[in-house]
Design a protein around this motif. Structure first.
Motif, PDB file in Angstrom:
ATOM      1  N   ALA A 155      33.493  36.783  44.253  1.00 23.53           N
ATOM      2  CA  ALA A 155      34.816  36.344  43.852  1.00 23.53           C
ATOM      3  C   ALA A 155      34.654  34.952  43.172  1.00 23.53           C
ATOM      4  CB  ALA A 155      35.645  36.369  44.944  1.00 23.53           C
ATOM      5  N   ALA A 156      33.957  34.137  43.737  1.00 20.62           N
ATOM      6  CA  ALA A 156      33.589  32.812  43.439  1.00 20.62           C
ATOM      7  C   ALA A 156      32.802  32.770  42.134  1.00 20.62           C
ATOM      8  CB  ALA A 156      32.790  32.001  44.567  1.00 20.62           C
ATOM      9  N   ASP A 157      31.929  33.493  41.878  1.00 19.23           N
ATOM     10  CA  ASP A 157      30.987  33.452  40.707  1.00 19.23           C
ATOM     11  C   ASP A 157      31.878  33.809  39.519  1.00 19.23           C
ATOM     12  OD1 ASP A 157      28.542  34.047  39.240  1.00 19.23           O
ATOM     13  OD2 ASP A 157      28.789  36.065  39.362  1.00 19.23           O
ATOM     14  N   ARG A 158      32.605  34.987  39.674  1.00 17.90           N
ATOM     15  CA  ARG A 158      33.604  35.475  38.605  1.00 17.90           C
ATOM     16  C   ARG A 158      34.494  34.192  38.168  1.00 17.90           C
ATOM     17  NH1 ARG A 158      33.787  40.135  41.670  1.00 17.90           N
ATOM     18  NH2 ARG A 158      35.944  39.423  42.457  1.00 17.90           N
ATOM     19  N   PHE A 159      35.164  33.599  39.202  1.00 21.31           N
ATOM     20  CA  PHE A 159      36.054  32.488  38.863  1.00 21.31           C
ATOM     21  C   PHE A 159      35.339  31.320  38.071  1.00 21.31           C
ATOM     22  CE2 PHE A 159      38.573  28.502  39.743  1.00 21.31           C
ATOM     23  CZ  PHE A 159      39.674  28.974  39.326  1.00 21.31           C
ATOM     24  N   TYR A 160      34.076  30.888  38.620  1.00 21.87           N
ATOM     25  CA  TYR A 160      33.775  29.576  38.153  1.00 21.87           C
ATOM     26  C   TYR A 160      33.092  29.907  36.825  1.00 21.87           C
ATOM     27  CZ  TYR A 160      34.271  27.612  42.780  1.00 21.87           C
ATOM     28  OH  TYR A 160      34.625  26.903  44.003  1.00 21.87           O
ATOM     29  N   ARG A 161      32.656  31.211  36.584  1.00 18.96           N
ATOM     30  CA  ARG A 161      32.081  31.398  35.064  1.00 18.96           C
ATOM     31  C   ARG A 161      33.205  32.109  34.317  1.00 18.96           C
ATOM     32  NH1 ARG A 161      29.674  35.643  34.471  1.00 18.96           N
ATOM     33  NH2 ARG A 161      30.037  36.847  36.528  1.00 18.96           N
ATOM     34  N   GLU A 162      33.931  33.075  34.720  1.00 20.08           N
ATOM     35  CA  GLU A 162      34.943  33.673  33.723  1.00 20.08           C
ATOM     36  C   GLU A 162      36.253  32.777  33.349  1.00 20.08           C
ATOM     37  OE1 GLU A 162      35.524  37.646  35.163  1.00 20.08           O
ATOM     38  OE2 GLU A 162      33.539  38.053  35.252  1.00 20.08           O
TER      39      GLU A 162
END
Length: 296
Positions: A155-162
């Motif tokens: 979830a964190a990966d998606r938020f920081y990238r997307e």
């Protein structure tokens, strides 16, 4: 749209210890006179890069990200609001306290406060290091990098990238441990995340890059002289090739103190590495807490 890590705010009951640690060990310039009792530090021509605020627990108070102007902050804020967080504009006195023209702030889904700031205040040729050293690599690469511990890695990966727009630099998969690294300028990473256990939130380290490898060695000597724990020996990382050591700060957050990180270019291709270091970085103090865990 995010251009660099502009500044960082910590909270800790160890503000007094941080005053000497920041200047005598890290070589930052201590700025006196904060009305709220915070320790403030400079590391270049920016009027302030690091705030250490008094509090009952150790934690990350805020992470300041530089954007070009208010219009850029508003545009990025639209994507952030669409993902769920609420954006708020700082009052003029709050912006002045951060030494910027203005900022918007929000709490991300992992519980960290981010500030999208523009117009950072600078005073040319005014930085005076806490001890004779070469200074810090900042400029368009910003303050350095922060490594956060997040409760949900995917979830964190998606938020920081997307949502926030960070670009993947690479990953490290070391056994069951997975780390993601992100860039927003030529620095290999300004942000990295890991998830040591489900639901855990905190921070592992703040990286400051100095202009000379000799200063890394001298900082280690100063730690021995002033009885400050060095948590990891000097070593070289696999992904950013930074030669660095890790120093245990008064607020538990480790400070990676390094030199010689690689620069991201337009032809950069993300890779996955199977270990964190090529050599060195041996754990010297297993008795110390492994990271700064933030309690909700």
């Amino acid at each position: 749209m995010i251009r660099s890590m502009a500044y960082l705010g910590l909270i800790t009951p160890a503000v007094t210890e941080w005053r000497s640690f920041g200047s005598d060990i890290l070589g930052l310039q201590l700025i006196e006179g904060a009305s709220d009792g915070a320790a403030r530090f400079r590391m270049d021509d920016a009027d302030c890069r690091l705030w250490v605020h008094p509090g009952d627990k150790n934690g990350i108070a805020y992470i300041g990200w530089a954007v070009a102007n208010e219009e850029a902050a508003i545009k990025l804020g639209e994507a952030i609001r669409a993902a769920g967080p609420t954006m708020q504009r700082a009052h003029a006195d709050e912006a002045a306290a951060r030494c910027v023209a203005g900022f918007y702030w929000f709490i991300d889904p992992m519980g960290f406060r981010h500030e999208l700031a523009w117009g950072q205040c600078v005073t040319p040729n005014s930085f005076l290091p806490g001890w004779p050293m070469s200074g810090f690599k900042t400029g368009d690469q910003g303050m350095g990098h922060i490594v956060l511990l997040v409760p949900d890695l995917s979830a964190a990966d998606r938020f920081y990238r997307e949502v926030m727009g960070f670009h993947q630099s690479d990953c490290i998969r070391d056994g069951e441990r997975m780390l993601h690294f992100y860039h927003c300028n030529g620095r290999h990473h300004s942000l990295a995340i890991g998830s040591p256990a489900p639901g855990v939130r905190g921070a592992h380290h703040l990286m400051l890059e100095v202009n000379s490898l000799h200063d890394v060695g001298k900082a280690v000597d100063r730690c021995e002289l002033l009885d400050v724990p060095v948590s990891k020996s000097i070593g070289c990382h696999t992904n950013d090739r930074m030669v660095s050591t890790y120093i245990f700060s008064p607020s538990v957050l480790r400070i990676e103190y390094g030199h010689g990180g690689v620069t991201i270019d337009d032809l950069w291709e993300p890779k996955t590495y199977s270990r964190t270091s090529i050599w060195g970085h041996k754990e010297l103090r297993p008795d110390l807490p492994p990271a700064m865990i933030i309690e909700n």
